[in-house]
Every structure is written in C-alpha cells, then in structure tokens.
Design a protein around this motif. Structure first.
Motif, PDB file in Angstrom:
ATOM      1  N   ALA B  71       0.824  -1.211   0.000  1.00 33.23           N
ATOM      2  CA  ALA B  71       0.000   0.000   0.000  1.00 33.23           C
ATOM      3  C   ALA B  71       0.857   1.258   0.000  1.00 33.23           C
ATOM      4  O   ALA B  71       0.431   2.300  -0.495  1.00 33.23           O
ATOM      5  N   GLY B 110      -2.030   2.761  -1.962  1.00 26.83           N
ATOM      6  CA  GLY B 110      -3.232   2.763  -1.118  1.00 26.83           C
ATOM      7  C   GLY B 110      -3.954   4.101  -1.182  1.00 26.83           C
ATOM      8  O   GLY B 110      -5.176   4.166  -1.357  1.00 26.83           O
ATOM      9  N   VAL B 176      -8.034  -5.722  -3.003  1.00 28.01           N
ATOM     10  CA  VAL B 176      -7.488  -4.808  -2.003  1.00 28.01           C
ATOM     11  C   VAL B 176      -7.453  -5.529  -0.654  1.00 28.01           C
ATOM     12  O   VAL B 176      -8.462  -6.091  -0.221  1.00 28.01           O
ATOM     13  N   ILE B 212      -5.600   0.159   4.409  1.00 26.50           N
ATOM     14  CA  ILE B 212      -5.222  -0.649   3.238  1.00 26.50           C
ATOM     15  C   ILE B 212      -3.774  -1.089   3.427  1.00 26.50           C
ATOM     16  O   ILE B 212      -2.896  -0.259   3.692  1.00 26.50           O
TER      17      ILE B 212
END
Lengths: 183, 327
Positions: B71, B110, B176, B212
């Motif tokens: 990320a 991210g 993700v 994330i």
C-alpha cells in the motif's frame, strides 16, 4: 496556512538540508515548503500555486523530486533534502543544469526556474528521459507562464548530451499532431 | 488548513488503533490529495496519523503467480518496477498516464485508491455538496458538469472517481487487502469503490477504522494484449474526461477473454461483465468492438455539458480494443 495556535504542540524534527543537519520545532500543519522558506530562510524554493499543480516548489527528498507544498515537514523528519541552494558546488561552480539554463536563456521572469531545475535533476536521477517526447511528458509537472519551454528543452538536451546519455533530438521526437497545429 | 494533532504509527495495528481511538482521525501517506483538500478546508481532520514508517512499501511475488503491491509503494516505484513493467504493462502505462512525476513520487498505491472526486462543487466550500455536506444539495446536476458522470449517477451526486490506476486495477481484477480492528479482509477492486446512491459522502466500502495494506494482482496480466486510452483536455497532467483500460486474451484472431474498465464516467471504475462476454468468441474487429461499446454505454445519461462523453466513451472503447487486439 494556519496562524500560530496553541492547539497542537510543535514537533521537533531534524532535516538534513543541502548536506547540513537542521533541527527545528514546527507545528504539524507546516508544509515542507513553508518550513524551508519561513523557518530556514531558504527562499530559493518558490511557492506558486501551493496545490501541487505548478511545480515551482519542487525539491529533492532523498534524491527524488517532489512538490514540497504537498508534504508536511513533520512527515519528512530525518530526510535528506536538496533545494536549489544546494545544487552548486562548494566553490560556487554552477550545477550543469544551472549552467545550461544560463547558456540557453531558459527563463524569463525566473519564478519557476528553481523548481524547473530541481525537477530536471530529479528526472536525470530517474533515468527515463530519452526522447524529446519523454522529456516533455516527464517535465509536465513544471509550468512556465512565460513560455520559456523551447529554451528549457534546449538546456535539458544539452545536459543529457553532456552526461553521455542518448542525446534527445528533434529526430526521435513525435511529430506535432495535425490537430495541435493552428488552422 | 485547520490545526490538528499529529502521530506516527510504526506498525499497522497501531495505525488501526489510532483510527479507532480518535473520531475523525485520518491516515496520511503521500498526502498529495489529503493536504490539498485540507488547504481548501474540504477536509478538516482533528488528527493526522503518519503511516509512512509502516513496513508496507514492498512489491513482492505471490505464491499463486500474482504480485503483491504494498500500500505504501509509491506510484512511481510501482510503475517502473521490473515485474510490473514485464507482467502488468497495462498497470504501468495507466499509472504513468496520471498526475505528474513529482506527484507519482509521493503518491502511494493505497492512497491513490482513496483520492476524492475533483468535482468543482465538492472542492468549493462556498457551495452546497451532498458529498461534502450530506443533504445540502448538488449544484452540479443543473450546473457546470462537463467532467461529471454519465453512468451510475443518483439524484444526490454525479461526481466521478477521478483516478487512473484503479481503472487498470479493475480490468486486472485486483484485490485490495485491508486491516481493521477485527483482523484482515479482502475487497475485490470492483467492490471497493461504490456508486453514490443516497449516501454520496461515502466514496468506497473501506470502513473508517480500516487500513489498506496491499493490492494483490492476480496472475493474469494481459501483458500481450492491453491498452489504456485516456482522453483529456491537455496531452499530459490532466484528469481523464474518459479513459478505458482493456485487456484481451486471443487465440487465432479470436478473443477468448476480455476485460474492460472505464474511468472518468462514474463514481467508480465502470465494468460490465455482459459487455465483456459479448466479445468472447468474436473475431477482433470494428463490429464486435462497437457492439461491446454500445452495450457498456447502454444506460448512459448525459447532462447539459457532459453528454459528449457518451459517444466519446464508445469511441475510446473501440480504440482501446483495437490497440489491445493489434498489439
């Protein structure tokens, strides 16, 4: 930017700027750009749009070019920062990009110039600029309202040639598409 | 910019704890969009948590033959990474079509997913905006809406998701990875962003206390047949009016797999499996491409200044498919 406030305590950070360690206490909302200009009197780095759109504030952080207006000084604690003031040699000899700018008259008012030069040094570090088309694309984050782009291109080509990299030339540039030409 | 308190997190769990402990706290990584929004008073977080020291900047191989993008890897480091260049050139090309080199050196993968719309009214705190201030109204619907959405709009919001990278990630069917107080979960890219509906203040399905950690690319990268077509008002450093990420697999001139994602047309990267299915088994050619484009845009609705995007998107789809199939 925010006026002084007692809401948040200042953070003590250390930035190595142009080879010199500088400790300072800054509020968390102070951008790197404002820290350079207002706290350290390094006013070579310019504030243009203050929104990351014009590139006038470009500096090198750990060798990479960034917009100093869109990062907080506290986020860069411990980083090595090079500004336009740090490019010339200790004897005052201009950096090759600076010398090329003088030789090719690559500026008019000069306000975008420190950002242009730092961006070019960053672009050379990255090593992806080969053709004129590459250069134009990779310098698209630096605006020049005076329109000195042709001479900036000349300065960049010369610097690339001097570095022994594949010289950019008009030959390997993409022709201007017809729809960009005046009617 | 408002005043705020500042903290640094050095491990993911600590970042998540910060979010849970401080209402309205926001994470900052590259900061390229958040700080801009703070300067405009659109974002006014009481606390910023710097996550740049989290160990999430790696790009590494996955056991299934895919690639994990940390990320906190920057957009530039991702686009120029040898594995991304070789196996996911669609992603590399798409990232390099966005922003400027300086911004790509700062922006993280991210954070890129979390960038907010560039709707003029969202950015102008002097005007109403349902995304910024729920219930205040949407001046864009009857106002200046040249850059706005033509698909998946609602009576409350016609903003677009502005980014490029997520459009390629949608075509690549990336996943993700996020971490929250209750552990980790995976969100397919196509379900990460959302349509505005009655709650346009929510851009995506990430919860306020989630971080994330990575974006996973599956093995299939469409390295041979792909294209990213981005149509914008300048030839560089501008947001897309319309963009198309296309990935094809072909055998003997026929399409065996197709992935298409549109950017600049909706509140999320726009995919339509039906339009993709129309291409499968077809010979690559203008008729098949136009049929897929027509199907993708079948529910498009134009507003006063952006109706041109409908035909523009169709033609961009055809061009992207032609480029991908002849690559």
């Amino acid at each position: 930017m925010h006026a002084s406030s007692s809401l948040a305590p200042p953070e003590t950070i250390t930035l190595t700027i142009n080879g010199q360690a500088r400790q300072m206490a800054v509020q968390p909302w102070v951008t790197l750009l404002d820290a350079l200009r207002e706290h350290l009197d390094l006013t070579g780095t310019k504030k243009g749009c203050d929104h990351g759109q014009c590139g006038a504030c470009t500096v090198l952080v750990d060798g990479k070019r960034i917009n100093s207006c869109l990062t907080l000084a506290v986020m860069r604690d411990g980083a090595e920062i090079t500004t336009i003031e740090g490019l010339a040699g200790e004897d005052g000899a201009l950096h090759p990009v600076q010398a090329a700018f003088v030789e090719h008259d690559a500026f008019q008012c000069g306000y975008c110039t420190p950002g242009q030069i730092c961006s070019i040094v960053g672009m050379m570090n990255e090593g992806h600029a080969r053709t004129d088309e590459d250069i134009r694309e990779l310098m698209s984050g630096n605006l020049c309202r005076c329109g000195a782009y042709p001479n900036i291109m000349d300065a960049i080509r010369q610097t690339l040639r001097e570095r022994g990299e594949k010289p950019a030339s008009e030959k390997n540039a993409t022709p201007i598409p017809a729809y960009h030409l005046a009617e | 910019m408002n005043s705020f308190t500042f903290a640094r997190a050095t491990e993911p769990a600590a970042a998540v704890r910060e979010l849970a402990a401080h209402d309205g706290a926001q994470l900052v990584a590259g900061g390229t969009n958040l700080l801009d929004l703070m300067k405009e008073n659109v974002a006014r977080p009481p606390r910023l948590v710097d996550i740049n020291r989290l160990p999430l900047a790696q790009i590494e191989e996955r056991p299934d033959g895919g690639l994990r993008l940390g990320a906190l890897a920057t957009n530039a480091d991702t686009a120029y990474h040898p594995a991304v260049q070789a196996r996911y050139p669609l992603l590399a090309r798409t990232i390099l079509a966005g922003a400027s080199p300086q911004l790509r050196n700062m922006a993280t993968n991210g954070g890129n997913l979390l960038q907010r719309t560039r709707c003029y009214y969202f950015y102008d705190v002097g005007t109403p905006c349902n995304k910024r201030e729920p219930g205040s109204g949407c001046p864009a619907i009857a106002g200046l809406n040249r850059m706005h959405a033509i698909l998946g709009t609602s009576e409350q919001c016609i903003a677009t998701y502005p980014g490029d990278m997520a459009v390629a990630l949608a075509a690549l069917e990336a996943v993700v990875q996020v971490q929250g107080p209750d552990g980790e979960r995976s969100i397919p890219l196509g379900e990460f962003h959302r349509l505005p509906g009655d709650t346009p203040q929510f851009d995506n399905n990430l919860r306020p206390d989630e971080l994330i950690t990575a974006i996973d690319l599956p093995r299939r990268g469409f390295a041979k047949h792909h294209s990213y077509v981005k149509v914008r008002d300048r030839s560089s450093y501008a947001f897309a009016l319309v963009s198309v990420a296309a990935g094809l697999e072909m055998e003997g001139g026929k399409i065996t797999t197709a992935r298409l994602a549109l950017g600049g047309v909706a509140h999320k990267p726009w995919r339509d499996p039906e339009a993709e299915a129309l291409l499968v088994g077809q010979a690559a050619g203008a008729d098949a491409f136009r049929a897929a484009a027509d199907h993708l845009l079948r529910d498009a609705r134009g507003y006063r200044f952006n109706a041109f995007k409908i035909e523009l998107a169709r033609r961009a789809v055809v061009r992207a498919l032609r480029e991908a199939s002849t690559a």
